[in-house]
Design a protein around this motif. Structure first.
Motif, short mmCIF file in Angstrom:
data_model
loop_
_atom_site.label_atom_id
_atom_site.label_comp_id
_atom_site.label_asym_id
_atom_site.label_seq_id
_atom_site.Cartn_x
_atom_site.Cartn_y
_atom_site.Cartn_z
N PRO A 162 0.83 -1.21 0.00
CA PRO A 162 0.00 0.00 0.00
C PRO A 162 0.87 1.26 0.00
O PRO A 162 1.92 1.30 0.64
CB PRO A 162 -0.81 -0.11 1.29
CG PRO A 162 -0.08 -1.07 2.14
CD PRO A 162 0.72 -1.96 1.24
N ARG A 163 0.41 2.26 -0.75
CA ARG A 163 1.13 3.54 -0.78
C ARG A 163 0.17 4.65 -1.16
O ARG A 163 -0.89 4.41 -1.72
CB ARG A 163 2.31 3.48 -1.74
CG ARG A 163 1.92 3.16 -3.16
CD ARG A 163 3.13 2.90 -4.01
NE ARG A 163 2.72 2.80 -5.41
CZ ARG A 163 3.47 3.11 -6.43
NH1 ARG A 163 4.70 3.54 -6.23
NH2 ARG A 163 3.04 3.01 -7.65
N LEU A 164 0.56 5.87 -0.82
CA LEU A 164 -0.21 7.07 -1.16
C LEU A 164 0.59 7.92 -2.12
O LEU A 164 1.81 8.00 -2.02
CB LEU A 164 -0.51 7.90 0.09
CG LEU A 164 -1.46 7.29 1.11
CD1 LEU A 164 -1.52 8.17 2.35
CD2 LEU A 164 -2.84 7.11 0.51
N GLY A 165 -0.11 8.55 -3.03
CA GLY A 165 0.55 9.44 -3.97
C GLY A 165 -0.25 10.70 -4.15
O GLY A 165 -1.39 10.80 -3.70
N TRP A 166 0.35 11.67 -4.80
CA TRP A 166 -0.35 12.92 -5.06
C TRP A 166 -0.02 13.40 -6.46
O TRP A 166 1.00 13.06 -7.04
CB TRP A 166 0.00 13.98 -4.02
CG TRP A 166 1.42 14.45 -4.11
CD1 TRP A 166 2.51 13.89 -3.51
CD2 TRP A 166 1.91 15.57 -4.84
NE1 TRP A 166 3.64 14.58 -3.83
CE2 TRP A 166 3.31 15.63 -4.65
CE3 TRP A 166 1.31 16.53 -5.64
CZ2 TRP A 166 4.11 16.61 -5.23
CZ3 TRP A 166 2.11 17.50 -6.23
CH2 TRP A 166 3.49 17.53 -5.99
N GLY A 167 -0.94 14.17 -7.01
CA GLY A 167 -0.76 14.74 -8.34
C GLY A 167 -1.68 15.93 -8.51
O GLY A 167 -2.42 16.29 -7.60
N VAL A 168 -1.61 16.55 -9.67
CA VAL A 168 -2.45 17.71 -9.97
C VAL A 168 -3.29 17.38 -11.19
O VAL A 168 -2.76 17.00 -12.24
CB VAL A 168 -1.59 18.96 -10.23
CG1 VAL A 168 -2.47 20.15 -10.58
CG2 VAL A 168 -0.73 19.27 -9.02
N LEU A 169 -4.59 17.49 -11.04
CA LEU A 169 -5.53 17.21 -12.11
C LEU A 169 -5.23 18.08 -13.32
O LEU A 169 -5.06 19.29 -13.20
CB LEU A 169 -6.96 17.46 -11.63
CG LEU A 169 -8.09 17.07 -12.56
CD1 LEU A 169 -8.07 15.56 -12.79
CD2 LEU A 169 -9.42 17.49 -11.98
N GLY A 170 -5.12 17.47 -14.49
CA GLY A 170 -4.85 18.20 -15.72
C GLY A 170 -3.38 18.44 -15.99
O GLY A 170 -3.02 18.98 -17.03
N SER A 171 -2.50 18.03 -15.08
CA SER A 171 -1.06 18.24 -15.26
C SER A 171 -0.48 17.15 -16.15
O SER A 171 -0.96 16.02 -16.17
CB SER A 171 -0.35 18.20 -13.90
OG SER A 171 1.05 18.24 -14.06
N SER A 172 0.57 17.48 -16.88
CA SER A 172 1.25 16.48 -17.68
C SER A 172 2.32 15.75 -16.86
O SER A 172 2.93 14.80 -17.34
CB SER A 172 1.90 17.13 -18.91
OG SER A 172 2.87 18.09 -18.49
#
Length: 66
Positions: A32-42
């Protein structure tokens, strides 16, 4: 094996909180792991070591209100 998706966070339309920040939970690599990102980002979603369950420390953030 069955893949499932669950809603972790949802911003209602017109709430003013649509920053585009995504929080992703995955066990695809076998742990198990958590991640993050930005919607619409390349840019790809990031899964930093500090967000792994063994290393993570719970915290809460309240965005500033204008």
């Amino acid at each position: 094996m069955t893949d499932t998706a669950t809603t972790v966070w949802q911003v209602a339309g017109g709430s003013g909180g649509a920053s585009g920040l995504l929080l992703i939970r995955s066990d695809a690599p076998g742990e198990p792991r958590l991640g993050w990102g930005v919607l619409g980002s390349s840019l790809p979603v990031r899964f930093p070591q500090c967000l792994r369950p063994a290393d993570a420390h719970p915290f809460a953030v309240r965005p500033a209100r204008p």
